[in-house]
Design an enzyme around this catalytic site. Structure first.
Site, PDB file in Angstrom:
ATOM      1  N   SER A 124       0.826  -1.215   0.000  1.00 51.68           N
ATOM      2  CA  SER A 124       0.000   0.000   0.000  1.00 51.68           C
ATOM      3  C   SER A 124       0.856   1.260   0.000  1.00 51.68           C
ATOM      4  O   SER A 124       0.599   2.200  -0.758  1.00 51.68           O
ATOM      5  CB  SER A 124      -0.897   0.018   1.237  1.00 51.68           C
ATOM      6  OG  SER A 124      -1.647  -1.165   1.303  1.00 51.68           O
ATOM      7  N   THR A 160       0.979  -6.982   1.821  1.00 54.77           N
ATOM      8  CA  THR A 160       0.265  -7.722   2.873  1.00 54.77           C
ATOM      9  C   THR A 160      -1.204  -7.324   2.943  1.00 54.77           C
ATOM     10  O   THR A 160      -2.084  -8.177   3.008  1.00 54.77           O
ATOM     11  CB  THR A 160       0.924  -7.450   4.245  1.00 54.77           C
ATOM     12  OG1 THR A 160       2.279  -7.906   4.185  1.00 54.77           O
ATOM     13  CG2 THR A 160       0.206  -8.180   5.362  1.00 54.77           C
ATOM     14  N   CYS A 161      -1.484  -6.034   2.928  1.00 51.16           N
ATOM     15  CA  CYS A 161      -2.867  -5.565   3.116  1.00 51.16           C
ATOM     16  C   CYS A 161      -3.808  -6.208   2.093  1.00 51.16           C
ATOM     17  O   CYS A 161      -4.827  -6.781   2.454  1.00 51.16           O
ATOM     18  CB  CYS A 161      -2.905  -4.045   3.000  1.00 51.16           C
ATOM     19  SG  CYS A 161      -4.577  -3.390   2.978  1.00 51.16           S
ATOM     20  N   CYS A 215      -5.488  -7.164   5.491  1.00 48.21           N
ATOM     21  CA  CYS A 215      -6.759  -6.448   5.678  1.00 48.21           C
ATOM     22  C   CYS A 215      -7.890  -6.931   4.768  1.00 48.21           C
ATOM     23  O   CYS A 215      -9.004  -7.168   5.240  1.00 48.21           O
ATOM     24  CB  CYS A 215      -6.562  -4.952   5.414  1.00 48.21           C
ATOM     25  SG  CYS A 215      -5.083  -4.267   6.129  1.00 48.21           S
ATOM     26  N   LYS A 218      -8.891 -10.696   5.157  1.00 41.47           N
ATOM     27  CA  LYS A 218      -9.405 -10.787   6.536  1.00 41.47           C
ATOM     28  C   LYS A 218     -10.835 -10.255   6.613  1.00 41.47           C
ATOM     29  O   LYS A 218     -11.728 -10.909   7.136  1.00 41.47           O
ATOM     30  CB  LYS A 218      -8.465  -9.990   7.449  1.00 41.47           C
ATOM     31  CG  LYS A 218      -8.802  -9.935   8.909  1.00 41.47           C
ATOM     32  CD  LYS A 218      -9.623  -8.754   9.342  1.00 41.47           C
ATOM     33  CE  LYS A 218      -9.133  -7.400   9.000  1.00 41.47           C
ATOM     34  NZ  LYS A 218      -8.000  -6.891   9.705  1.00 41.47           N
ATOM     35  N   TYR A 278      -3.846  -7.882  17.637  1.00 41.02           N
ATOM     36  CA  TYR A 278      -4.832  -7.694  16.562  1.00 41.02           C
ATOM     37  C   TYR A 278      -5.119  -9.014  15.833  1.00 41.02           C
ATOM     38  O   TYR A 278      -6.272  -9.419  15.671  1.00 41.02           O
ATOM     39  CB  TYR A 278      -4.277  -6.742  15.504  1.00 41.02           C
ATOM     40  CG  TYR A 278      -4.266  -5.273  15.794  1.00 41.02           C
ATOM     41  CD1 TYR A 278      -3.359  -4.704  16.681  1.00 41.02           C
ATOM     42  CD2 TYR A 278      -5.122  -4.425  15.116  1.00 41.02           C
ATOM     43  CE1 TYR A 278      -3.319  -3.335  16.890  1.00 41.02           C
ATOM     44  CE2 TYR A 278      -5.090  -3.053  15.312  1.00 41.02           C
ATOM     45  CZ  TYR A 278      -4.183  -2.510  16.199  1.00 41.02           C
ATOM     46  OH  TYR A 278      -4.141  -1.154  16.400  1.00 41.02           O
ATOM     47  N   GLU A 309      -8.584 -11.268  15.764  1.00 40.40           N
ATOM     48  CA  GLU A 309      -9.341 -11.302  14.505  1.00 40.40           C
ATOM     49  C   GLU A 309      -9.448 -12.739  13.983  1.00 40.40           C
ATOM     50  O   GLU A 309     -10.527 -13.194  13.586  1.00 40.40           O
ATOM     51  CB  GLU A 309      -8.673 -10.397  13.467  1.00 40.40           C
ATOM     52  CG  GLU A 309      -8.826  -8.911  13.825  1.00 40.40           C
ATOM     53  CD  GLU A 309      -8.168  -7.978  12.828  1.00 40.40           C
ATOM     54  OE1 GLU A 309      -7.357  -8.434  11.997  1.00 40.40           O
ATOM     55  OE2 GLU A 309      -8.478  -6.764  12.875  1.00 40.40           O
ATOM     56  N   ASP A 367       5.617  -0.415   7.594  1.00 43.68           N
ATOM     57  CA  ASP A 367       5.913  -1.419   8.625  1.00 43.68           C
ATOM     58  C   ASP A 367       7.395  -1.758   8.739  1.00 43.68           C
ATOM     59  O   ASP A 367       7.809  -2.379   9.726  1.00 43.68           O
ATOM     60  CB  ASP A 367       5.163  -2.728   8.329  1.00 43.68           C
ATOM     61  CG  ASP A 367       3.659  -2.583   8.470  1.00 43.68           C
ATOM     62  OD1 ASP A 367       3.188  -1.443   8.652  1.00 43.68           O
ATOM     63  OD2 ASP A 367       2.961  -3.612   8.384  1.00 43.68           O
ATOM     64  N   HIS A 392     -31.637   9.165  15.423  1.00 42.52           N
ATOM     65  CA  HIS A 392     -32.352   8.082  16.104  1.00 42.52           C
ATOM     66  C   HIS A 392     -33.126   7.212  15.115  1.00 42.52           C
ATOM     67  O   HIS A 392     -33.671   7.756  14.150  1.00 42.52           O
ATOM     68  CB  HIS A 392     -33.331   8.708  17.106  1.00 42.52           C
ATOM     69  CG  HIS A 392     -34.041   7.708  17.941  1.00 42.52           C
ATOM     70  ND1 HIS A 392     -33.418   6.984  18.936  1.00 42.52           N
ATOM     71  CD2 HIS A 392     -35.333   7.287  17.917  1.00 42.52           C
ATOM     72  CE1 HIS A 392     -34.304   6.175  19.503  1.00 42.52           C
ATOM     73  NE2 HIS A 392     -35.461   6.323  18.900  1.00 42.52           N
ATOM     74  N   GLU A 395     -25.778   7.215  18.134  1.00 42.39           N
ATOM     75  CA  GLU A 395     -26.379   8.330  18.890  1.00 42.39           C
ATOM     76  C   GLU A 395     -26.015   8.268  20.371  1.00 42.39           C
ATOM     77  O   GLU A 395     -26.043   9.289  21.058  1.00 42.39           O
ATOM     78  CB  GLU A 395     -27.901   8.351  18.723  1.00 42.39           C
ATOM     79  CG  GLU A 395     -28.630   7.233  19.424  1.00 42.39           C
ATOM     80  CD  GLU A 395     -30.150   7.335  19.288  1.00 42.39           C
ATOM     81  OE1 GLU A 395     -30.699   8.414  19.536  1.00 42.39           O
ATOM     82  OE2 GLU A 395     -30.780   6.321  18.915  1.00 42.39           O
TER      83      GLU A 395
HETATM   84  P1  NDP Z   1       0.512  -7.450  18.009  1.00 44.75           P
HETATM   85  O1  NDP Z   1       1.732  -6.664  18.275  1.00 44.75           O
HETATM   86  O2  NDP Z   1      -0.786  -6.768  17.879  1.00 44.75           O
HETATM   87  O3  NDP Z   1       0.360  -8.546  19.138  1.00 44.75           O
HETATM   88  C1  NDP Z   1       1.342  -9.502  19.371  1.00 44.75           C
HETATM   89  C2  NDP Z   1       0.853 -10.401  20.477  1.00 44.75           C
HETATM   90  O4  NDP Z   1       1.723 -11.527  20.570  1.00 44.75           O
HETATM   91  C3  NDP Z   1       0.836  -9.722  21.824  1.00 44.75           C
HETATM   92  O5  NDP Z   1      -0.333 -10.102  22.493  1.00 44.75           O
HETATM   93  C4  NDP Z   1       2.072 -10.277  22.505  1.00 44.75           C
HETATM   94  O6  NDP Z   1       1.916 -10.423  23.875  1.00 44.75           O
HETATM   95  C5  NDP Z   1       2.169 -11.663  21.898  1.00 44.75           C
HETATM   96  N1  NDP Z   1       3.541 -12.170  21.847  1.00 44.75           N
HETATM   97  C6  NDP Z   1       4.635 -11.504  21.437  1.00 44.75           C
HETATM   98  N2  NDP Z   1       5.716 -12.310  21.495  1.00 44.75           N
HETATM   99  C7  NDP Z   1       5.293 -13.497  21.966  1.00 44.75           C
HETATM  100  C8  NDP Z   1       5.918 -14.727  22.266  1.00 44.75           C
HETATM  101  N3  NDP Z   1       7.224 -14.888  22.100  1.00 44.75           N
HETATM  102  N4  NDP Z   1       5.182 -15.745  22.732  1.00 44.75           N
HETATM  103  C9  NDP Z   1       3.841 -15.572  22.909  1.00 44.75           C
HETATM  104  N5  NDP Z   1       3.178 -14.438  22.643  1.00 44.75           N
HETATM  105  C10 NDP Z   1       3.895 -13.406  22.184  1.00 44.75           C
HETATM  106  O7  NDP Z   1       0.896  -8.323  16.738  1.00 44.75           O
HETATM  107  P2  NDP Z   1       0.017  -9.006  15.616  1.00 44.75           P
HETATM  108  O8  NDP Z   1       0.886 -10.065  15.060  1.00 44.75           O
HETATM  109  O9  NDP Z   1      -1.331  -9.363  16.097  1.00 44.75           O
HETATM  110  O10 NDP Z   1      -0.136  -7.843  14.554  1.00 44.75           O
HETATM  111  C11 NDP Z   1       0.995  -7.079  14.120  1.00 44.75           C
HETATM  112  C12 NDP Z   1       0.577  -5.674  13.812  1.00 44.75           C
HETATM  113  O11 NDP Z   1      -0.135  -5.642  12.599  1.00 44.75           O
HETATM  114  C13 NDP Z   1      -0.376  -5.057  14.835  1.00 44.75           C
HETATM  115  O12 NDP Z   1       0.306  -4.508  15.924  1.00 44.75           O
HETATM  116  C14 NDP Z   1      -1.085  -4.012  14.015  1.00 44.75           C
HETATM  117  O13 NDP Z   1      -0.336  -2.826  14.020  1.00 44.75           O
HETATM  118  C15 NDP Z   1      -1.109  -4.620  12.616  1.00 44.75           C
HETATM  119  N6  NDP Z   1      -2.440  -5.185  12.329  1.00 44.75           N
HETATM  120  C16 NDP Z   1      -3.494  -4.330  12.254  1.00 44.75           C
HETATM  121  C17 NDP Z   1      -4.758  -4.798  12.003  1.00 44.75           C
HETATM  122  C18 NDP Z   1      -5.904  -3.837  11.949  1.00 44.75           C
HETATM  123  O14 NDP Z   1      -5.675  -2.636  11.788  1.00 44.75           O
HETATM  124  N7  NDP Z   1      -7.149  -4.284  12.125  1.00 44.75           N
HETATM  125  C19 NDP Z   1      -5.032  -6.220  11.786  1.00 44.75           C
HETATM  126  C20 NDP Z   1      -3.854  -7.030  11.899  1.00 44.75           C
HETATM  127  C21 NDP Z   1      -2.614  -6.526  12.160  1.00 44.75           C
HETATM  128  P3  NDP Z   1       2.301  -9.305  24.942  1.00 44.75           P
HETATM  129  O15 NDP Z   1       1.173  -8.330  24.976  1.00 44.75           O
HETATM  130  O16 NDP Z   1       2.477 -10.082  26.170  1.00 44.75           O
HETATM  131  O17 NDP Z   1       3.582  -8.682  24.455  1.00 44.75           O
END
Ligand code: NDP
Length: 479
Positions: free
Chosen positions: A13, A40-41, A46, A49, A191, A195, A321, A464, A469
């Protein structure tokens, strides 16, 4: 050899937008991509998904439609083959649109993997390997790296004592699956985990969400996340928080089929047919030749940039990213716009994402703009307005015979800066879980951009009957 003004590596993108804008400003522009246009998107994130979220949302609607008087819906069934084929057709259409857009703006698209091989007489050399054409080389005055990210494989982050990480899949393949696994375990609390768990659950897989700590979606408002968690549980996802995974192994089930066993600290092991590791993403910087030309990376492997997207090497820029900015498509697109205006249209603006609307397309969806309650309280006194309600659609369905569950309730939260008279404070954050949350929050974002006060919300006539609202009629608060 011809020299390009601007060579963009990565046609996602951000990269495509930068290339097209640069070309429209008169720069001779090339874009290099080793995979499908759209990144990716469009291809693995996105868009597929959201199509699968739509697919999942229909499962409840068959029952609900009956309560609204529709007949003849009995005996419906779901075909993953059909959904996948329709999704592929849509992605091909979007890829073709990207290609046509590049052609219309005069961007040359090169297929293959790019590697920056050196710099001579003010121009970078970029090798392209593995495309349809034989190995080629481009020369460019400026380079933009917009290669995005890729899922972190469990096998690489599990730690020394961890075994079987290779049995877990990553999100890239979710929308390519040829059959729906009967039992799915999704690892992570971000995220993608929420999802994908929601999609598998809605399509009919028995779904478990396994997260290493007690907080899901760390960067979102805690109360809103808790409401979403309760609703996901009510809709059938088995959510296990503070669960530490010790390892995975492949086992033969009683019926002779292969299954994956998950060993969890201080818990009985769990068996399933598919494990999805959604534990974060990493920047795609390997094999680009960055180290050789001296592009500096941070400790997470992301390209370090200044406020003008310039890397540590003069003439090499990065957006999206692959940098430390939020990993969101609209951010990469806005960065592409700002960068190209600065490089080729004489602008000296700086990218501003003070107000950033975000959504997690879980079931139910969460959306958010501005500060969470926790962030706002760190800045000073606040008034927090909350509303929990059952939308008309769900309450009607309930009257017609089904029970309202936690999964049907919506939650709204509005945070006002405290201090002055009630209503006079700036609205610092709006958050929602429930039907249409992403659409509603997107529409509220300009109010936060212009620093609207709570009173401005109060003074607007409500529309309404809508769910939105509720944001205009919030009166009770806590401090
Ligand atoms: P996120 O950063 O959102 O979440 C990663 C998760 O993995 C956290 O809960 C983290 O836990 C956990 N984690 C990290 N390392 C480990 C590990 N070694 N073992 C177990 N759990 C672990 O990453 P995502 O992969 O879900 O998505 C990446 C990014 O992509 C997002 O941050 C977002 O910016 C983007 N995205 C956006 C979307 C949207 O706009 N709707 C949809 C999909 C992706 P902890 O909290 O403990 O660190």
């Amino acid at each position: 050899m011809e020299v390009w003004d601007f060579c963009v590596i990565g046609a996602g993108s951000g990269g495509i937008r930068a290339a097209r804008r640069a070309a429209s400003y008169g720069a001779k522009t090339a874009v290099i991509e080793h995979s499908a246009l759209g990144g990716t998107c469009v291809n693995r994130g996105c868009i597929p998904k959201k199509l699968y979220v739509y697919a999942g949302s229909h499962s409840g609607q068959f029952v609900e439609a009956g309560l609204f008087g529709w007949r003849g819906l009995e005996g419906h069934s779901f075909s993953l083959d059909l959904l996948r084929a329709q999704k592929d057709e849509e992605l091909s259409r979007l890829q073709a649109l990207y290609a046509a857009g590049c052609a219309a703006d005069g961007v040359s698209v090169f297929r293959g993997s790019a590697c920056i091989t050196g710099r001579r007489e003010g121009c970078f050399s970029i090798g392209i390997a593995g495309g349809n054409d034989s190995q080629q080389e481009l020369r460019a005055r400026r380079i933009l790296i917009a290669t995005g990210g890729e899922p972190l494989p469990l096998a690489e982050v599990g730690g020394e004592a961890f075994t079987g990480g290779e049995l877990a899949s990553v999100s890239d393949i979710v929308f390519e699956l040829e059959s729906l696994p009967a039992r799915v375990v999704v690892l992570g609390g971000g995220y993608i985990a929420l999802e994908c768990a929601s999609i598998f659950n809605a399509l009919g897989s028995r779904t478990t969400l396994l997260h290493r700590n007690e907080v899901l979606l760390r960067s979102f408002d805690r109360g809103i996340v808790k409401h979403c968690l309760d609703a996901m549980v009510a809709r059938g996802v088995d959510c296990r928080l503070s669960s530490r995974l010790l390892g995975l192994s492949s086992k033969r089930a009683k019926d002779g089929s292969e299954e994956i066993q998950l060993d969890i600290e201080e818990c009985a092991s769990l068996s399933c047919d598919f494990v999805l590791a959604a534990i974060g993403r990493r920047a795609c910087t390997r094999e680009l030749g960055l180290a050789a030309v001296g592009v500096a990376l941070d400790e997470r492997g992301k390209i370090i940039t200044d406020e003008h997207f310039a890397s540590s090497v003069d003439g090499i820029y990065a957006i999206g990213d692959v940098t430390a900015s939020p990993e969101l498509t609209p951010i990469a697109i806005r960065q592409a716009e700002v960068l190209t205006r600065c490089l080729f249209a004489g602008s000296d603006e700086v990218f501003d994402a003070r107000v950033l609307p975000r959504a997690v397309f879980a079931s139910p969806a969460i959306a958010s703009v501005g500060l969470s309650e926790e962030e706002a309280r760190e800045q000073g006194s606040v008034r927090v307005y909350e509303s929990r309600f059952v939308p008309l659609r769900a309450s009607f369905a309930a009257r017609s015979g089904t029970r309202v569950s936690a999964g049907d309730r919506s939650m709204l939260k509005l945070i006002e800066r405290g201090g002055g008279a009630v209503g006079s404070g700036e609205v610092l954050g709006c958050h929602m879980v429930g039907a249409d949350a992403p659409e509603i929050i997107q529409a509220l974002a300009p109010a936060l951009q212009v620093r609207a006060r709570k009173k401005d919300f109060d003074d607007v006539v409500a529309l309404h009957p809508t769910n939105a609202e509720e944001f205009m009629t919030m009166r009770d608060f806590r401090e």
